[in-house]
Design a protein around this motif. Structure first.
Motif, PDB file in Angstrom:
ATOM      1  N   ASP A  31       0.829  -1.207   0.000  1.00  0.00           N
ATOM      2  CA  ASP A  31       0.000   0.000   0.000  1.00  0.00           C
ATOM      3  C   ASP A  31       0.861   1.255   0.000  1.00  0.00           C
ATOM      4  O   ASP A  31       0.535   2.250  -0.660  1.00  0.00           O
ATOM      5  N   ALA A  32       1.976   1.209   0.736  1.00  0.00           N
ATOM      6  CA  ALA A  32       2.859   2.375   0.800  1.00  0.00           C
ATOM      7  C   ALA A  32       3.429   2.705  -0.578  1.00  0.00           C
ATOM      8  O   ALA A  32       3.522   3.882  -0.950  1.00  0.00           O
ATOM      9  N   HIS A 233       4.178  -1.920  17.099  1.00  0.00           N
ATOM     10  CA  HIS A 233       5.429  -2.074  16.357  1.00  0.00           C
ATOM     11  C   HIS A 233       5.205  -1.958  14.851  1.00  0.00           C
ATOM     12  O   HIS A 233       6.084  -1.480  14.132  1.00  0.00           O
ATOM     13  N   LEU A 234       4.067  -2.372  14.379  1.00  0.00           N
ATOM     14  CA  LEU A 234       3.759  -2.249  12.958  1.00  0.00           C
ATOM     15  C   LEU A 234       2.809  -1.076  12.757  1.00  0.00           C
ATOM     16  O   LEU A 234       1.704  -1.211  12.236  1.00  0.00           O
ATOM     17  N   GLY A 235       3.288   0.086  13.169  1.00  0.00           N
ATOM     18  CA  GLY A 235       2.461   1.281  13.078  1.00  0.00           C
ATOM     19  C   GLY A 235       2.059   1.627  11.660  1.00  0.00           C
ATOM     20  O   GLY A 235       1.005   2.229  11.433  1.00  0.00           O
ATOM     21  N   ILE A 236       2.885   1.255  10.690  1.00  0.00           N
ATOM     22  CA  ILE A 236       2.579   1.516   9.285  1.00  0.00           C
ATOM     23  C   ILE A 236       1.299   0.800   8.860  1.00  0.00           C
ATOM     24  O   ILE A 236       0.611   1.222   7.929  1.00  0.00           O
ATOM     25  N   PRO A 240      -1.570   4.034   8.710  1.00  0.00           N
ATOM     26  CA  PRO A 240      -0.839   4.269   7.454  1.00  0.00           C
ATOM     27  C   PRO A 240      -0.850   5.718   6.993  1.00  0.00           C
ATOM     28  O   PRO A 240       0.166   6.213   6.499  1.00  0.00           O
ATOM     29  N   GLU A 241      -1.946   6.400   7.136  1.00  0.00           N
ATOM     30  CA  GLU A 241      -2.021   7.788   6.666  1.00  0.00           C
ATOM     31  C   GLU A 241      -1.004   8.657   7.400  1.00  0.00           C
ATOM     32  O   GLU A 241      -0.257   9.432   6.789  1.00  0.00           O
ATOM     33  N   LEU A 244       2.763   7.524   6.586  1.00  0.00           N
ATOM     34  CA  LEU A 244       3.200   7.826   5.220  1.00  0.00           C
ATOM     35  C   LEU A 244       3.238   9.329   4.965  1.00  0.00           C
ATOM     36  O   LEU A 244       4.079   9.798   4.190  1.00  0.00           O
ATOM     37  N   ARG A 245       2.362  10.087   5.613  1.00  0.00           N
ATOM     38  CA  ARG A 245       2.423  11.545   5.477  1.00  0.00           C
ATOM     39  C   ARG A 245       3.745  12.062   6.046  1.00  0.00           C
ATOM     40  O   ARG A 245       4.427  12.888   5.424  1.00  0.00           O
ATOM     41  N   ALA A 246       4.122  11.565   7.209  1.00  0.00           N
ATOM     42  CA  ALA A 246       5.391  11.987   7.812  1.00  0.00           C
ATOM     43  C   ALA A 246       6.575  11.558   6.969  1.00  0.00           C
ATOM     44  O   ALA A 246       7.531  12.334   6.775  1.00  0.00           O
ATOM     45  N   LEU A 247       6.536  10.333   6.439  1.00  0.00           N
ATOM     46  CA  LEU A 247       7.632   9.843   5.613  1.00  0.00           C
ATOM     47  C   LEU A 247       7.763  10.655   4.339  1.00  0.00           C
ATOM     48  O   LEU A 247       8.880  11.036   3.937  1.00  0.00           O
TER      49      LEU A 247
END
Length: 256
Positions: A31-32, A233-236, A240-241, A244-247
């Motif tokens: 998805d990312a 631990h699997l915050g992604i 996800p929003e 991924l916005r921060a990334l």
């Protein structure tokens, strides 16, 4: 989009490399990749021993970083932000230390810079003994639940999806990766000396990485971007929003 064995490559623009964690594979980034490829040249890699490369030999953390550099060269990505989840963060930091000319930024996604403590190493050795005696099925069932926060650990749909992903990891790869993590070097000194931007996406409900310890580690960064999320631990997966916005903002910053 290019989908070869062990690789998903999609998009154009600044390079962004996505590295999975222990017992994971590049499926976790599906998805990312779709969300980020409209702005970046995204490369999600299976490390040797995992995913589509599960018949290959697990590499040391340093050798895995060199493998990532080789994959970047193959896909004509001269420089990139390296984002790693958990064990993938260890690989990202090794890339920063050993190949700084090719790294414009590092994103530690639910990861940290410490080597194993003596207690952590002893617990990994106990896990290895358990795996050799009983196989991986029970271990992976428990591992999947530990990936999620208490708010999501009973989500049966997510548990099944994650179990399908981790169950692709052979027993030998699980054991070998545990040894490689025991052997890895501490990277906290790198955080103190690097001028390359480092991001930390931290889950306050992470069962595998204490958020207070990670906050202390990244407090020394010259150019740091630190975010706290109420995630496991699997915050992604859980948020996800937000992740991924921060990334995405970090990748833009590193290339500005």
């Amino acid at each position: 989009m290019h989908m070869n064995e062990g690789v998903i490559n999609k998009g154009e623009g600044p390079g962004l490399i996505l590295i999975h964690g222990f017992c994971e594979n590049n499926w976790m980034w599906s998805d990312a990749v779709d969300r980020l490829a409209n702005r970046f040249n995204v490369l999600a890699i299976d490390l040797p021993g995992f995913g589509d490369r599960n018949e290959e030999t697990v590499l040391s953390i340093n050798d895995a970083a060199t493998f990532v550099m080789d994959q970047m060269s193959q896909y004509r990505i001269p420089k990139a932000v390296i984002a790693g989840h958990s064990m993938g963060g260890y690989v990202a930091l090794s890339a920063l230390r050993n190949h700084p000319d090719r790294v414009v930024g590092v994103s530690l996604i639910n990861s940290h810079a410490s080597a194993d403590t003596l207690l952590k190493s002893q617990n990994r050795l106990k896990t290895i003994e358990f795996l050799r005696n009983f196989g991986s099925e029970e271990f992976l069932q428990l591992f999947v639940k530990d990936l999620l926060s208490e708010d999501h650990e009973d989500n049966e749909v997510w548990i099944e999806e994650l179990h399908q992903m981790v169950s692709r990891t052979p027993l030998n790869s699980i054991i070998s990766a545990l040894y490689k993590m025991i052997e890895r070097r501490d990277q906290k000194d790198l955080l103190k000396t690097t001028n390359i931007p480092v991001q930390a996406l931290i889950g306050t409900q992470d069962k595998m990485a204490d958020f207070r310890e990670v906050l202390e580690q990244v407090s020394v960064l010259a150019v740091g971007d630190v975010h706290l999320f109420p995630s496991g631990h699997l915050g992604i997966k859980e948020m996800p929003e937000e992740y991924l916005r921060a990334l995405a903002k970090f990748v833009v910053f590193c290339n500005s």
